[in-house]
Design a protein around this motif. Sequence first.
Motif, PDB file in Angstrom:
ATOM      1  N   ILE A  24       1.249  -1.069   0.144  1.00 27.80           N
ATOM      2  CA  ILE A  24       0.253  -0.204  -0.146  1.00 27.80           C
ATOM      3  C   ILE A  24       0.490   0.885   0.292  1.00 27.80           C
ATOM      4  O   ILE A  24       1.650   1.549   0.683  1.00 27.80           O
ATOM      5  CB  ILE A  24      -1.355  -0.076   1.451  1.00 27.80           C
ATOM      6  CG1 ILE A  24      -1.542  -1.068   0.977  1.00 27.80           C
ATOM      7  CG2 ILE A  24      -1.822   0.579   1.624  1.00 27.80           C
ATOM      8  CD1 ILE A  24      -3.057  -1.088   2.625  1.00 27.80           C
ATOM      9  N   ALA A  25       0.866   2.187  -0.753  1.00 28.84           N
ATOM     10  CA  ALA A  25       0.867   3.598  -0.808  1.00 28.84           C
ATOM     11  C   ALA A  25       0.085   4.534  -0.648  1.00 28.84           C
ATOM     12  O   ALA A  25      -0.849   4.629  -0.751  1.00 28.84           O
ATOM     13  CB  ALA A  25       1.757   4.017  -2.702  1.00 28.84           C
ATOM     14  N   LEU A  26       1.345   5.369   0.374  1.00 27.34           N
ATOM     15  CA  LEU A  26       0.966   6.232   1.185  1.00 27.34           C
ATOM     16  C   LEU A  26       1.319   7.778   0.812  1.00 27.34           C
ATOM     17  O   LEU A  26       2.980   7.840   0.605  1.00 27.34           O
ATOM     18  CB  LEU A  26       0.554   6.146   2.621  1.00 27.34           C
ATOM     19  CG  LEU A  26      -0.095   5.162   3.474  1.00 27.34           C
ATOM     20  CD1 LEU A  26      -0.084   4.342   4.232  1.00 27.34           C
ATOM     21  CD2 LEU A  26      -1.941   4.700   2.653  1.00 27.34           C
ATOM     22  N   HIS A  27       0.091   8.829   1.254  1.00 27.50           N
ATOM     23  CA  HIS A  27       1.688   9.792   1.438  1.00 27.50           C
ATOM     24  C   HIS A  27       2.182   9.939   3.130  1.00 27.50           C
ATOM     25  O   HIS A  27       1.039  10.551   3.877  1.00 27.50           O
ATOM     26  CB  HIS A  27       0.364  11.343   1.154  1.00 27.50           C
ATOM     27  CG  HIS A  27      -0.152  11.237  -0.741  1.00 27.50           C
ATOM     28  ND1 HIS A  27       0.413  12.416  -1.700  1.00 27.50           N
ATOM     29  CD2 HIS A  27      -1.167  10.722  -0.446  1.00 27.50           C
ATOM     30  CE1 HIS A  27      -0.737  11.998  -2.415  1.00 27.50           C
ATOM     31  NE2 HIS A  27      -1.157  10.788  -1.986  1.00 27.50           N
ATOM     32  N   ALA A  94     -10.400  -2.722   1.798  1.00 32.01           N
ATOM     33  CA  ALA A  94     -10.604  -2.676   0.392  1.00 32.01           C
ATOM     34  C   ALA A  94     -10.448  -2.669  -0.158  1.00 32.01           C
ATOM     35  O   ALA A  94     -10.804  -4.211  -1.290  1.00 32.01           O
ATOM     36  CB  ALA A  94     -11.180  -0.903   0.329  1.00 32.01           C
ATOM     37  N   ARG A  95      -8.938  -2.783  -0.492  1.00 29.92           N
ATOM     38  CA  ARG A  95      -8.245  -3.723  -1.325  1.00 29.92           C
ATOM     39  C   ARG A  95      -8.819  -5.819  -0.961  1.00 29.92           C
ATOM     40  O   ARG A  95      -8.477  -6.360  -2.046  1.00 29.92           O
ATOM     41  CB  ARG A  95      -6.691  -4.138  -1.326  1.00 29.92           C
ATOM     42  CG  ARG A  95      -6.969  -2.669  -1.579  1.00 29.92           C
ATOM     43  CD  ARG A  95      -4.464  -2.464  -1.567  1.00 29.92           C
ATOM     44  NE  ARG A  95      -4.419  -3.451  -2.543  1.00 29.92           N
ATOM     45  CZ  ARG A  95      -3.190  -4.065  -2.343  1.00 29.92           C
ATOM     46  NH1 ARG A  95      -2.484  -2.798  -2.652  1.00 29.92           N
ATOM     47  NH2 ARG A  95      -2.945  -4.408  -3.180  1.00 29.92           N
ATOM     48  N   ARG A  96      -9.104  -5.865   0.575  1.00 29.20           N
ATOM     49  CA  ARG A  96      -9.927  -7.644   0.419  1.00 29.20           C
ATOM     50  C   ARG A  96     -10.998  -7.709   0.195  1.00 29.20           C
ATOM     51  O   ARG A  96     -11.601  -8.909   0.800  1.00 29.20           O
ATOM     52  CB  ARG A  96      -9.288  -7.473   2.132  1.00 29.20           C
ATOM     53  CG  ARG A  96      -8.242  -7.877   1.854  1.00 29.20           C
ATOM     54  CD  ARG A  96      -7.014  -8.971   1.130  1.00 29.20           C
ATOM     55  NE  ARG A  96      -7.536 -10.854   1.555  1.00 29.20           N
ATOM     56  CZ  ARG A  96      -7.326 -11.377   1.457  1.00 29.20           C
ATOM     57  NH1 ARG A  96      -6.261 -11.635   0.358  1.00 29.20           N
ATOM     58  NH2 ARG A  96      -7.863 -12.822   2.200  1.00 29.20           N
ATOM     59  N   GLY A  97     -11.596  -7.095  -0.494  1.00 29.78           N
ATOM     60  CA  GLY A  97     -13.142  -7.346  -0.171  1.00 29.78           C
ATOM     61  C   GLY A  97     -13.658  -6.795   0.080  1.00 29.78           C
ATOM     62  O   GLY A  97     -15.713  -7.126   0.060  1.00 29.78           O
ATOM     63  N   ALA A  98     -13.769  -5.664   1.355  1.00 29.40           N
ATOM     64  CA  ALA A  98     -14.730  -5.218   2.164  1.00 29.40           C
ATOM     65  C   ALA A  98     -15.610  -4.009   0.850  1.00 29.40           C
ATOM     66  O   ALA A  98     -15.079  -3.191   0.400  1.00 29.40           O
ATOM     67  CB  ALA A  98     -14.285  -4.874   3.914  1.00 29.40           C
ATOM     68  N   LEU A 116      -7.135  10.953  -0.591  1.00 33.55           N
ATOM     69  CA  LEU A 116      -6.312  10.782  -1.380  1.00 33.55           C
ATOM     70  C   LEU A 116      -5.045   9.427  -1.570  1.00 33.55           C
ATOM     71  O   LEU A 116      -4.880   8.928  -2.711  1.00 33.55           O
ATOM     72  CB  LEU A 116      -4.964  11.742  -1.340  1.00 33.55           C
ATOM     73  CG  LEU A 116      -5.092  13.067  -1.397  1.00 33.55           C
ATOM     74  CD1 LEU A 116      -4.532  13.632  -1.103  1.00 33.55           C
ATOM     75  CD2 LEU A 116      -5.328  13.221  -2.229  1.00 33.55           C
ATOM     76  N   ASN A 117      -5.557   9.238  -0.534  1.00 33.81           N
ATOM     77  CA  ASN A 117      -4.863   7.855  -0.316  1.00 33.81           C
ATOM     78  C   ASN A 117      -5.530   6.687  -0.865  1.00 33.81           C
ATOM     79  O   ASN A 117      -5.119   5.569  -1.212  1.00 33.81           O
ATOM     80  CB  ASN A 117      -4.277   7.355   1.064  1.00 33.81           C
ATOM     81  CG  ASN A 117      -2.897   7.877   1.930  1.00 33.81           C
ATOM     82  OD1 ASN A 117      -2.246   8.915   0.962  1.00 33.81           O
ATOM     83  ND2 ASN A 117      -3.482   8.210   2.670  1.00 33.81           N
ATOM     84  N   ALA A 118      -6.641   6.780  -0.826  1.00 30.70           N
ATOM     85  CA  ALA A 118      -7.315   5.631  -1.409  1.00 30.70           C
ATOM     86  C   ALA A 118      -7.635   6.058  -2.624  1.00 30.70           C
ATOM     87  O   ALA A 118      -7.419   4.607  -3.927  1.00 30.70           O
ATOM     88  CB  ALA A 118      -9.070   6.205  -0.330  1.00 30.70           C
ATOM     89  N   THR A 119      -7.253   7.200  -3.509  1.00 33.88           N
ATOM     90  CA  THR A 119      -7.613   7.425  -4.686  1.00 33.88           C
ATOM     91  C   THR A 119      -5.909   6.634  -5.079  1.00 33.88           C
ATOM     92  O   THR A 119      -6.716   5.667  -6.506  1.00 33.88           O
ATOM     93  CB  THR A 119      -7.621   9.123  -5.130  1.00 33.88           C
ATOM     94  OG1 THR A 119      -8.852   8.772  -5.105  1.00 33.88           O
ATOM     95  CG2 THR A 119      -7.152   8.939  -6.548  1.00 33.88           C
ATOM     96  N   VAL A 125     -12.830   4.236   0.045  1.00 32.49           N
ATOM     97  CA  VAL A 125     -13.450   4.346   1.079  1.00 32.49           C
ATOM     98  C   VAL A 125     -13.898   5.879   0.818  1.00 32.49           C
ATOM     99  O   VAL A 125     -13.956   6.282   1.178  1.00 32.49           O
ATOM    100  CB  VAL A 125     -11.876   4.499   1.724  1.00 32.49           C
ATOM    101  CG1 VAL A 125     -12.466   5.104   2.771  1.00 32.49           C
ATOM    102  CG2 VAL A 125     -11.169   3.488   1.369  1.00 32.49           C
ATOM    103  N   ALA A 126     -15.367   5.526   2.015  1.00 27.17           N
ATOM    104  CA  ALA A 126     -15.973   7.109   2.095  1.00 27.17           C
ATOM    105  C   ALA A 126     -15.992   7.406   3.889  1.00 27.17           C
ATOM    106  O   ALA A 126     -15.116   6.979   4.418  1.00 27.17           O
ATOM    107  CB  ALA A 126     -17.971   6.333   2.648  1.00 27.17           C
TER     108      ALA A 126
END
Length: 217
Positions: A24-27, A94-98, A116-119, A125-126
Amino acid sequence: MARDDAGFIAGHTAIARPGLVPEIALHLATEITPIWQASEEWLQARGIEPPFWAFAWPGSQVLARLILDGAIPVAGRRVLDFAAGGGLAAIAAARRGAAPVEAAEIDRLAIAAIHLNATLNGVAVAAAEADVVGQPRRWDTVLAGDVCYEAPMTGHIMPWLRRLAAEGADVLLADPGRAYLPKEGLEAVATMRVPTTRELEDRDWREVTIYRVRATG
């Protein structure tokens, strides 16, 4: 998301990958003191909290690692990442299908960082700036990383987390040895050592335990 929020995040972070969760990449903050000082100067007049969202905290890293490894099953479940910071655990879910996945934060910049991180990771992610403590259960799994760092915070959230557990939610709390972790009503389910930095912690690593919150303490 306000343009100046996104601009501040982009200007004071770099895209990086947490040591325990390189998928996972993050700011993230790469030089801690400058962003903290910049935030103090830039945010003080706006009444916004310090940039806790800019760091991949040990508790969130362990939750994300276990989710990605399938040790915490989330596929098809409604998931809340509570006090989500930059949304690391939410993104892993989210990556695991939730679905749906929500991230709860009271910090405006944290909400911008989550979006930004979800995008960046191509997931949904809401996230909205709100205090969800006290809301009725609408989630199957609730993730809470490193939330027992102060007595008022612990006293505010634990009755609600226990109520959610009583209503049928699987409530998982990740704690790296904070002083205000409750002594009862928790079932340890996993432990993992996480490298950290002296600029954030008082040691080079933290041993994080994942607890399942029980309905009564």
